[in-house]
Design a protein around this motif. Sequence first.
Motif, PDB file in Angstrom:
ATOM      1  N   ARG A  53       0.839  -1.208   0.000  1.00 37.70           N
ATOM      2  CA  ARG A  53       0.000   0.000   0.000  1.00 37.70           C
ATOM      3  C   ARG A  53       0.877   1.263   0.000  1.00 37.70           C
ATOM      4  O   ARG A  53       0.586   2.229  -0.697  1.00 37.70           O
ATOM      5  CB  ARG A  53      -0.916   0.020   1.222  1.00 37.70           C
ATOM      6  N   ARG A  56       2.270   1.992  -3.436  1.00 39.48           N
ATOM      7  CA  ARG A  56       1.266   2.535  -4.344  1.00 39.48           C
ATOM      8  C   ARG A  56       1.143   4.041  -4.183  1.00 39.48           C
ATOM      9  O   ARG A  56       0.965   4.768  -5.149  1.00 39.48           O
ATOM     10  CB  ARG A  56      -0.081   1.871  -4.098  1.00 39.48           C
ATOM     11  N   THR A  66       1.132  -4.459  -9.209  1.00 36.11           N
ATOM     12  CA  THR A  66       2.284  -5.134  -8.621  1.00 36.11           C
ATOM     13  C   THR A  66       2.129  -6.631  -8.811  1.00 36.11           C
ATOM     14  O   THR A  66       1.020  -7.144  -8.939  1.00 36.11           O
ATOM     15  CB  THR A  66       2.422  -4.826  -7.115  1.00 36.11           C
TER      16      THR A  66
END
Length: 87
Positions: A53, A56, A66
Amino acid sequence: MRYANSDYVGDEPRCARWKSIPGVLECHHVAGEDCYVLKVAAPDLERLQDLLRDLRGPSPTVEMSTRTTIVLGTVFEKPGFAPTELD
């Protein structure tokens, strides 16, 4: 990491941000479908999910994906290996 469109080659702002994330150990710009290969380390799967996360970033408008491969064991490693030039 795979981006739908990227004109940068390793000096983009995302790479600088990734460098500041403690779990990211290496970042390699690669040829082929993927843009970058990152070597990351996490103590457990929950932290790995958090790390993905973090990679990102805050922008939901950036189209990226990914692919995660988990190393089960290391057969060998050659630390400090530097390839020699071919004649």
